[in-house]
Design a protein around this motif. Structure first.
Motif, PDB file in Angstrom:
ATOM      1  N   ALA A 251       5.678  14.309 -28.743  1.00 24.90           N
ATOM      2  CA  ALA A 251       4.342  13.796 -29.054  1.00 24.90           C
ATOM      3  C   ALA A 251       4.216  12.327 -28.684  1.00 24.90           C
ATOM      4  CB  ALA A 251       4.044  13.996 -30.536  1.00 24.90           C
ATOM      5  N   TRP A 252       5.273  11.557 -28.875  1.00 26.82           N
ATOM      6  CA  TRP A 252       5.221  10.138 -28.509  1.00 26.82           C
ATOM      7  C   TRP A 252       5.134   9.957 -26.999  1.00 26.82           C
ATOM      8  CZ3 TRP A 252       3.527   6.473 -31.248  1.00 26.82           C
ATOM      9  CH2 TRP A 252       3.721   6.443 -32.627  1.00 26.82           C
ATOM     10  N   ILE A 253       5.701  10.869 -26.232  1.00 24.98           N
ATOM     11  CA  ILE A 253       5.551  10.789 -24.781  1.00 24.98           C
ATOM     12  C   ILE A 253       4.081  10.964 -24.403  1.00 24.98           C
ATOM     13  CG2 ILE A 253       6.186  11.882 -22.594  1.00 24.98           C
ATOM     14  CD1 ILE A 253       8.831  12.664 -23.821  1.00 24.98           C
ATOM     15  N   VAL A 254       3.406  11.890 -25.064  1.00 28.82           N
ATOM     16  CA  VAL A 254       1.985  12.108 -24.804  1.00 28.82           C
ATOM     17  C   VAL A 254       1.163  10.887 -25.192  1.00 28.82           C
ATOM     18  CG1 VAL A 254      -0.013  13.547 -25.391  1.00 28.82           C
ATOM     19  CG2 VAL A 254       2.244  14.597 -25.070  1.00 28.82           C
ATOM     20  N   VAL A 255       1.503  10.276 -26.304  1.00 30.35           N
ATOM     21  CA  VAL A 255       0.728   9.132 -26.794  1.00 30.35           C
ATOM     22  C   VAL A 255       0.970   7.886 -25.960  1.00 30.35           C
ATOM     23  CG1 VAL A 255       0.426   7.575 -28.767  1.00 30.35           C
ATOM     24  CG2 VAL A 255       0.629  10.035 -29.146  1.00 30.35           C
ATOM     25  N   LEU A 256       2.213   7.647 -25.540  1.00 30.30           N
ATOM     26  CA  LEU A 256       2.584   6.371 -24.921  1.00 30.30           C
ATOM     27  C   LEU A 256       2.595   6.375 -23.404  1.00 30.30           C
ATOM     28  CD1 LEU A 256       5.553   5.357 -27.268  1.00 30.30           C
ATOM     29  CD2 LEU A 256       3.190   4.552 -27.363  1.00 30.30           C
ATOM     30  N   GLN A 257       2.491   7.521 -22.766  1.00 30.99           N
ATOM     31  CA  GLN A 257       2.558   7.529 -21.308  1.00 30.99           C
ATOM     32  C   GLN A 257       1.353   6.806 -20.701  1.00 30.99           C
ATOM     33  OE1 GLN A 257       2.394  11.517 -19.837  1.00 30.99           O
ATOM     34  NE2 GLN A 257       0.785  12.129 -21.250  1.00 30.99           N
ATOM     35  N   LYS A 258       1.399   6.572 -19.388  1.00 29.53           N
ATOM     36  CA  LYS A 258       0.346   5.788 -18.726  1.00 29.53           C
ATOM     37  C   LYS A 258      -1.028   6.417 -18.889  1.00 29.53           C
ATOM     38  CE  LYS A 258       2.854   3.233 -15.181  1.00 29.53           C
ATOM     39  NZ  LYS A 258       2.973   2.933 -13.731  1.00 29.53           N
ATOM     40  N   GLU A 259      -1.094   7.723 -18.833  1.00 25.36           N
ATOM     41  CA  GLU A 259      -2.380   8.416 -19.016  1.00 25.36           C
ATOM     42  C   GLU A 259      -2.552   8.875 -20.456  1.00 25.36           C
ATOM     43  OE1 GLU A 259      -0.070   9.378 -16.860  1.00 25.36           O
ATOM     44  OE2 GLU A 259      -0.844   8.468 -15.014  1.00 25.36           O
ATOM     45  N   GLY A 260      -1.787   8.308 -21.365  1.00 28.94           N
ATOM     46  CA  GLY A 260      -1.791   8.749 -22.745  1.00 28.94           C
ATOM     47  C   GLY A 260      -2.919   8.174 -23.569  1.00 28.94           C
ATOM     48  N   VAL A 261      -2.886   8.529 -24.846  1.00 26.34           N
ATOM     49  CA  VAL A 261      -3.960   8.141 -25.767  1.00 26.34           C
ATOM     50  C   VAL A 261      -4.020   6.639 -25.944  1.00 26.34           C
ATOM     51  CG1 VAL A 261      -4.816   8.393 -28.125  1.00 26.34           C
ATOM     52  CG2 VAL A 261      -3.750  10.343 -26.975  1.00 26.34           C
ATOM     53  N   LEU A 262      -2.881   5.999 -26.167  1.00 24.86           N
ATOM     54  CA  LEU A 262      -2.875   4.565 -26.453  1.00 24.86           C
ATOM     55  C   LEU A 262      -3.313   3.745 -25.254  1.00 24.86           C
ATOM     56  CD1 LEU A 262      -2.291   2.368 -28.486  1.00 24.86           C
ATOM     57  CD2 LEU A 262       0.107   2.400 -27.789  1.00 24.86           C
ATOM     58  N   ASN A 263      -2.781   4.052 -24.073  1.00 27.97           N
ATOM     59  CA  ASN A 263      -3.193   3.307 -22.884  1.00 27.97           C
ATOM     60  C   ASN A 263      -4.664   3.535 -22.563  1.00 27.97           C
ATOM     61  OD1 ASN A 263      -1.239   1.586 -21.604  1.00 27.97           O
ATOM     62  ND2 ASN A 263       0.031   3.384 -21.286  1.00 27.97           N
ATOM     63  N   GLY A 264      -5.154   4.760 -22.790  1.00 25.96           N
ATOM     64  CA  GLY A 264      -6.569   5.020 -22.571  1.00 25.96           C
ATOM     65  C   GLY A 264      -7.452   4.201 -23.499  1.00 25.96           C
ATOM     66  N   LEU A 265      -7.029   4.078 -24.771  1.00 26.30           N
ATOM     67  CA  LEU A 265      -7.795   3.291 -25.731  1.00 26.30           C
ATOM     68  C   LEU A 265      -7.786   1.809 -25.373  1.00 26.30           C
ATOM     69  CD1 LEU A 265      -9.363   3.195 -28.401  1.00 26.30           C
ATOM     70  CD2 LEU A 265      -7.160   2.997 -29.587  1.00 26.30           C
ATOM     71  N   LEU A 266      -6.629   1.294 -25.012  1.00 27.88           N
ATOM     72  CA  LEU A 266      -6.533  -0.121 -24.641  1.00 27.88           C
ATOM     73  C   LEU A 266      -7.360  -0.433 -23.401  1.00 27.88           C
ATOM     74  CD1 LEU A 266      -2.716  -0.751 -25.230  1.00 27.88           C
ATOM     75  CD2 LEU A 266      -4.613  -1.452 -26.700  1.00 27.88           C
ATOM     76  N   THR A 267      -7.383   0.490 -22.453  1.00 29.50           N
ATOM     77  CA  THR A 267      -8.158   0.269 -21.228  1.00 29.50           C
ATOM     78  C   THR A 267      -9.652   0.303 -21.511  1.00 29.50           C
ATOM     79  OG1 THR A 267      -6.368   1.308 -19.963  1.00 29.50           O
ATOM     80  CG2 THR A 267      -8.492   1.058 -18.868  1.00 29.50           C
ATOM     81  N   ARG A 268     -10.092   1.254 -22.329  1.00 34.60           N
ATOM     82  CA  ARG A 268     -11.531   1.337 -22.642  1.00 34.60           C
ATOM     83  C   ARG A 268     -12.013   0.118 -23.417  1.00 34.60           C
ATOM     84  NH1 ARG A 268      -9.938   6.682 -24.000  1.00 34.60           N
ATOM     85  NH2 ARG A 268     -10.558   8.204 -22.402  1.00 34.60           N
ATOM     86  N   LEU A 269     -11.171  -0.419 -24.280  1.00 35.03           N
ATOM     87  CA  LEU A 269     -11.560  -1.602 -25.061  1.00 35.03           C
ATOM     88  C   LEU A 269     -11.462  -2.884 -24.253  1.00 35.03           C
ATOM     89  CD1 LEU A 269      -9.847  -0.786 -28.498  1.00 35.03           C
ATOM     90  CD2 LEU A 269     -12.270  -0.578 -27.882  1.00 35.03           C
ATOM     91  N   GLY A 270     -10.945  -2.800 -23.044  1.00 26.00           N
ATOM     92  CA  GLY A 270     -10.835  -3.983 -22.202  1.00 26.00           C
ATOM     93  C   GLY A 270      -9.693  -4.897 -22.569  1.00 26.00           C
ATOM     94  N   ILE A 271      -8.774  -4.432 -23.385  1.00 25.52           N
ATOM     95  CA  ILE A 271      -7.641  -5.271 -23.784  1.00 25.52           C
ATOM     96  C   ILE A 271      -6.659  -5.430 -22.625  1.00 25.52           C
ATOM     97  CG2 ILE A 271      -5.705  -5.466 -25.402  1.00 25.52           C
ATOM     98  CD1 ILE A 271      -7.384  -3.943 -27.429  1.00 25.52           C
ATOM     99  N   VAL A 272      -6.494  -4.386 -21.824  1.00 32.45           N
ATOM    100  CA  VAL A 272      -5.618  -4.451 -20.652  1.00 32.45           C
ATOM    101  C   VAL A 272      -6.387  -3.946 -19.445  1.00 32.45           C
ATOM    102  CG1 VAL A 272      -3.501  -4.167 -22.010  1.00 32.45           C
ATOM    103  CG2 VAL A 272      -4.669  -2.151 -21.130  1.00 32.45           C
TER     104      VAL A 272
END
Length: 416
Positions: A251-272
């Motif tokens: 599950a952490w691989i799904v969350v943390l990968q480049k196309e994962g949930v966390l990176n998607g959230l950070l990209t949408r918020l403009g943080i990265v």
């Protein structure tokens, strides 16, 4: 006088049943704990004992080449062995040709010097057709393969012949035994196990520290918050136990990968601007291990905190102590048994992890458990696998002794 005598007789009459009842109580207690002792012996003591035995066991060459092993015990190791050693080798190879024990001996000798498997197989095939060599077995074997005329070949055979060997333990410490019997460091390109052990202990230490920083306030919140909210929080703490280790790690691989949930959230918020490398590295390994091991830190601390009365902090405040001073000098020392138990449990479990570093960590994040599993399952090198496990066990026992000396083994175990 008669009354006194009757009283003494009555007391003596009561003594045997009292002693008998104590003996029965002890017997009942022993029978009740016997299954536990048997269980611990079968699943804990015997496997550990077997591991320690395999770390020094060295019977392959002696089983396949008994005559040579006997000759090697009497040889000084200087130059080449006598003619009798060559003759014993020829006899042993004739007797062991085509049997599995010769392959096991070849594999063991290959650890000492590469090429021994082909050397023994070729020599065994050739000596079968020779009954009485004209120039002696030394000349005959050297003619079959010139390596039998090299002292290094016989020195490796001499090191591998005793029934017990330090080879595996030395290898696990990046050491080796040279032809003269002296201990020296392994070549630079072969020194991997000490670095791996250091990395394993460091990852275990950082993970334990992170779990302590997160777990201590969570345990305090579970004690201080209202019962309803604390129950919900306790369910969240115990939730990782309800799913398998493999599922949690994946599950952490799904969350943390480049196309994962966390990176998607950070990209949408403009943080990265671009996805971050959050998995298959040390960061992802720490996140996954802390998530899995956090309950093992919280629960021991929580059990100790529940036994600390809030009146202690109120008493320190009534005596004029600042809340921070009261916490550091009154509350924190009373929680040390739980902290020690939680840190030991978290660290010991963490340094033995294999699945999580393999899936979430990178190539440079593999721990000692990876090599233990590799040598046990892939190369079937039980000796080196057991030696690595024994070294890791020694480090854990040293840590346990250190923490037990500082805090007290009885306090950690909860019996004092």
């Amino acid at each position: 006088m008669a009354t006194t005598t009757e009283a003494m007789d009555g007391a003596s009459a009561l003594t045997p049943p009292s002693l008998s009842s104590r003996a029965k109580a002890r017997m009942v207690s022993a029978l009740l704990i016997a299954p536990l002792i048997l269980f611990l012996t079968l699943v804990f003591v015997l496997p550990l004992g077997g591991m320690l035995v395999h770390a020094v066991e060295n019977g392959e060459v002696g089983a396949a080449l008994p005559g040579v092993a006997a000759e090697m015990r009497g040889w000084t190791g200087e130059g080449l062995p006598p003619e009798s050693a060559y003759a014993a080798l020829a006899r042993d190879l004739k007797a062991a040709y085509g049997e599995p024990r010769l392959g096991e001996a070849s594999r063991r000798l290959n650890y000492e010097r590469s090429g021994y498997r082909a050397l023994l197989t070729r020599t065994a095939r050739s000596v079968r057709a020779i009954d009485r060599p004209q120039a002696g077995w030394a000349a005959e074997l050297t003619a079959i393969d010139p390596r039998w005329g090299e002292p290094a070949t016989w020195a490796a055979l001499r090191r591998a012949s005793p029934p017990l060997t330090p080879y595996y333990l030395l290898t696990a410490l990046d050491l080796r035994m040279d032809n003269n019997g002296s201990i020296a460091r392994a070549p630079a390109e072969e020194r991997i196990y000490i670095d791996t052990l250091g990395r394993t202990l460091w990852i275990g230490f950082v993970t334990t520290l992170l779990c302590l920083v997160l777990g201590f306030p969570l345990a305090h919140a579970l004690v201080s918050l209202p019962r309803g909210f604390a129950s919900v929080l306790m369910v969240c703490v115990l939730l990782p136990f309800w799913t398998s280790l493999l599922v949690r790690t994946s599950a952490w691989i799904v969350v943390l990968q480049k196309e994962g949930v966390l990176n998607g959230l950070l990209t949408r918020l403009g943080i990265v601007d671009a996805p971050l490398e959050l998995v298959f590295n040390r960061f992802g390994l720490y996140v996954a291990m802390v998530h899995i091991l956090l309950p093992f830190m919280i629960l021991p601390i929580l059990s100790v905190m529940k036994g600390i009365s809030p009146s202690y902090m109120r008493a320190s405040a009534s005596l004029g102590a600042h809340p921070a001073v009261g916490f550091l000098k009154v509350y924190l020392p009373m929680t040390l048994p739980g902290v020690g138990a939680g840190c030991l449990m978290t660290f010991i479990i963490g340094v033995g992890y294999y699945i999580t570093p393999s899936l979430v960590g990178g190539a440079r994040d593999q721990m000692t458990s990876y090599f233990i599993a590799y040598y046990a399952n892939t190369t079937i090198n039980w000796g080196l696998s057991s030696a690595l496990g024994a070294i890791l066990l020694a480090c854990i026992m040293l840590l346990y002794a250190t923490v037990g000396r500082l805090i007290g083994v009885g306090r950690i175990a909860g019996i004092q």
